[in-house]
Design a protein around this motif. Structure first.
Motif, PDB file in Angstrom:
ATOM      1  N   GLU A  23       0.822  -1.203   0.000  1.00 61.52           N
ATOM      2  CA  GLU A  23       0.000   0.000   0.000  1.00 61.52           C
ATOM      3  C   GLU A  23       0.861   1.259   0.000  1.00 61.52           C
ATOM      4  OE1 GLU A  23      -3.682   1.887   2.615  1.00 61.52           O
ATOM      5  OE2 GLU A  23      -2.349   0.398   3.498  1.00 61.52           O
ATOM      6  N   ILE A  24       1.826   1.321   0.908  1.00 63.08           N
ATOM      7  CA  ILE A  24       2.720   2.474   0.960  1.00 63.08           C
ATOM      8  C   ILE A  24       3.582   2.520  -0.295  1.00 63.08           C
ATOM      9  CG2 ILE A  24       4.670   3.512   2.189  1.00 63.08           C
ATOM     10  CD1 ILE A  24       2.031   3.906   3.577  1.00 63.08           C
ATOM     11  N   LEU A  27       1.680   4.096  -3.132  1.00 70.80           N
ATOM     12  CA  LEU A  27       1.554   5.539  -2.919  1.00 70.80           C
ATOM     13  C   LEU A  27       2.853   6.251  -3.292  1.00 70.80           C
ATOM     14  CD1 LEU A  27      -0.074   7.310   0.113  1.00 70.80           C
ATOM     15  CD2 LEU A  27       2.200   7.967  -0.628  1.00 70.80           C
ATOM     16  N   PHE A  88       7.384  10.219   4.521  1.00 73.22           N
ATOM     17  CA  PHE A  88       6.880   8.855   4.394  1.00 73.22           C
ATOM     18  C   PHE A  88       7.859   7.797   4.892  1.00 73.22           C
ATOM     19  CE2 PHE A  88       3.706  11.009   1.947  1.00 73.22           C
ATOM     20  CZ  PHE A  88       2.565  10.261   2.211  1.00 73.22           C
ATOM     21  N   VAL A  91       6.081   6.704   7.965  1.00 74.40           N
ATOM     22  CA  VAL A  91       4.719   6.183   7.816  1.00 74.40           C
ATOM     23  C   VAL A  91       4.755   4.696   7.479  1.00 74.40           C
ATOM     24  CG1 VAL A  91       2.591   6.368   6.470  1.00 74.40           C
ATOM     25  CG2 VAL A  91       3.868   8.431   7.079  1.00 74.40           C
ATOM     26  N   ARG A  93       1.537   2.833   7.305  1.00 72.95           N
ATOM     27  CA  ARG A  93       0.265   2.485   6.678  1.00 72.95           C
ATOM     28  C   ARG A  93      -0.434   3.764   6.228  1.00 72.95           C
ATOM     29  NH1 ARG A  93      -3.224  -0.970   9.285  1.00 72.95           N
ATOM     30  NH2 ARG A  93      -1.677  -1.744  10.748  1.00 72.95           N
ATOM     31  N   ALA A  94      -1.403   3.596   5.332  1.00 76.19           N
ATOM     32  CA  ALA A  94      -2.131   4.746   4.813  1.00 76.19           C
ATOM     33  C   ALA A  94      -3.623   4.552   5.016  1.00 76.19           C
ATOM     34  CB  ALA A  94      -1.824   4.939   3.324  1.00 76.19           C
ATOM     35  N   ASP A  95      -4.328   5.666   5.148  1.00 77.43           N
ATOM     36  CA  ASP A  95      -5.790   5.629   5.210  1.00 77.43           C
ATOM     37  C   ASP A  95      -6.314   6.604   4.159  1.00 77.43           C
ATOM     38  OD1 ASP A  95      -5.334   8.134   6.244  1.00 77.43           O
ATOM     39  OD2 ASP A  95      -6.255   7.759   8.200  1.00 77.43           O
ATOM     40  N   LEU A  98      -4.967  10.180   4.414  1.00 72.66           N
ATOM     41  CA  LEU A  98      -3.576  10.349   3.996  1.00 72.66           C
ATOM     42  C   LEU A  98      -3.478  10.391   2.469  1.00 72.66           C
ATOM     43  CD1 LEU A  98      -0.629  10.570   4.889  1.00 72.66           C
ATOM     44  CD2 LEU A  98      -0.484   8.081   4.747  1.00 72.66           C
ATOM     45  N   HIS A  99      -4.191   9.481   1.804  1.00 70.09           N
ATOM     46  CA  HIS A  99      -4.192   9.491   0.343  1.00 70.09           C
ATOM     47  C   HIS A  99      -4.734  10.819  -0.185  1.00 70.09           C
ATOM     48  CE1 HIS A  99      -2.892   5.459  -0.644  1.00 70.09           C
ATOM     49  NE2 HIS A  99      -3.735   4.935   0.237  1.00 70.09           N
ATOM     50  N   ASN A 102      -2.169  13.593   0.367  1.00 67.28           N
ATOM     51  CA  ASN A 102      -1.031  13.378  -0.528  1.00 67.28           C
ATOM     52  C   ASN A 102      -1.381  13.842  -1.943  1.00 67.28           C
ATOM     53  OD1 ASN A 102       1.661  12.107  -1.131  1.00 67.28           O
ATOM     54  ND2 ASN A 102       0.386  10.848  -2.454  1.00 67.28           N
ATOM     55  N   LEU A 162      -0.849   5.416  11.972  1.00 67.44           N
ATOM     56  CA  LEU A 162      -0.231   5.366  10.653  1.00 67.44           C
ATOM     57  C   LEU A 162       1.288   5.424  10.711  1.00 67.44           C
ATOM     58  CD1 LEU A 162      -2.515   7.872   8.685  1.00 67.44           C
ATOM     59  CD2 LEU A 162      -2.835   5.416   9.031  1.00 67.44           C
TER      60      LEU A 162
END
Length: 233
Positions: A23-24, A27, A88, A91, A93-95, A98-99, A102, A162
C-alpha cells in the motif's frame, strides 16, 4: 502492531505486513512518478533561442527570466520531493485521509510548470501589469501547495496508528510549522508581487526553498540538529 526498520523504510512485521508495504509502496511509486513528470515539464519551457549568426550569446542572455523561473520552480519541486521522502519514511500504513492529502500536495506541485511558464513569459516581455498578475498567481499556487502540506502534517499528527512506533508523538505537530511557513511566505510573496514589486516576490520565492531544503527531513529533525551543535563544541 510491531514494526522494524529495513533500510530507509519502516516495515510492518505482523501478518498483514506485505499488504501494508504494498500500500505504501504504491503511494510512493505514484508520487515519485508525478514528481518526475513535473520536473520534466519544467525543463520543456527552456528553448533554444532563434538568433542570427554572432548573436547567440545575446539571445541566451535575454532569456534570463526563463532560467530564473526554472531554477526557482525546480528548487520548490526538489525540496517537495525530499520532504515527501522524509515524511513517508515515518509512515507504515495509509488511510483515505492520507491518500487525499497526498493527492492535494501533488495537485499543488503539478501546477508549478504552468505558473513557471507564464511568469517567465511576463518577465521576458517586460509588461509590468502582467508581471504583477503572474507573480501573484505563482504565490497563490504556492499557498495551495502549502495547504496540502499543512493538511498532510495535521492528519499525521492526529493519526498515530499510521506512523512507525519509534516516531516521537509530537513530531508531526512540529512539522505543521513548515506548512505554515509556506502558507505565510508564498501568500506574502504573492501580495508583494501584486501590490509592491514583482522583484520582491521573486526574491521571496527563491528564499523559501532554502528554508525547506534545510528542513527537508523535517523541522523536528532540524531543531534536534541545532540543539546538538553547541554540545559538540
Amino acid at each position: 502492531m510491531r514494526a522494524e526498520r529495513e533500510g530507509d523504510e519502516a516495515v510492518d512485521v505482523d501478518g498483514d505486513g506485505a499488504e501494508l508495504r504494498s500500500e505504501i509502496g504504491r503511494l510512493l511509486t505514484f508520487s515519485d512518478a508525478v514528481f518526475a513528470i513535473i520536473i520534466t515539464l519544467l525543463v520543456l519551457d527552456l528553448r533554444a533561442p532563434e538568433a542570427p549568426p554572432g548573436r547567440m550569446s545575446r539571445a541566451l542572455l535575454d532569456q534570463w527570466p526563463a532560467y530564473l523561473a526554472y531554477v526557482t520552480s525546480y528548487l520548490v519541486v526538489a525540496v517537495s520531493w525530499l520532504s515527501h521522502k522524509g515524511t513517508f519514511r515515518r509512515v507504515v500504513r495509509a488511510d483515505p485521509g492520507l491518500h487525499g492529502w497526498n493527492l492535494t500536495v501533488l495537485f499543488g506541485t503539478a501546477l508549478l510548470p504552468f505558473v513557471t511558464s507564464i511568469v517567465s513569459r511576463a518577465l521576458q516581455h517586460g509588461d509590468r501589469a502582467d508581471e504583477r498578475v503572474t507573480t501573484g498567481l505563482y504565490g497563490l499556487v504556492g499557498v495551495l501547495l502549502s495547504i496540502g502540506w499543512l493538511g498532510l502534517y495535521h492528519h499525521l499528527s492526529r493519526s498515530r496508528a499510521l506512523l512507525h512506533p519509534r516516531v516521537p508523538p509530537r513530531v508531526f505537530a512540529v512539522e505543521r510549522g513548515r506548512g505554515l511557513v509556506g502558507l505565510v511566505g508564498f501568500g506574502a510573496a504573492g501580495l508583494a508581487g501584486v501590490l509592491v514589486d514583482p522583484v520582491v516576490a521573486l526574491a521571496i520565492f527563491l528564499v523559501l526553498p532554502v528554508f525547506y531544503a534545510l528542513s527537508s527531513n523535517g523541522l523536528f529533525d532540524l531543531q534536534r540538529r541545532l540543539r546538538r551543535q553547541p554540545a559538540r563544541r
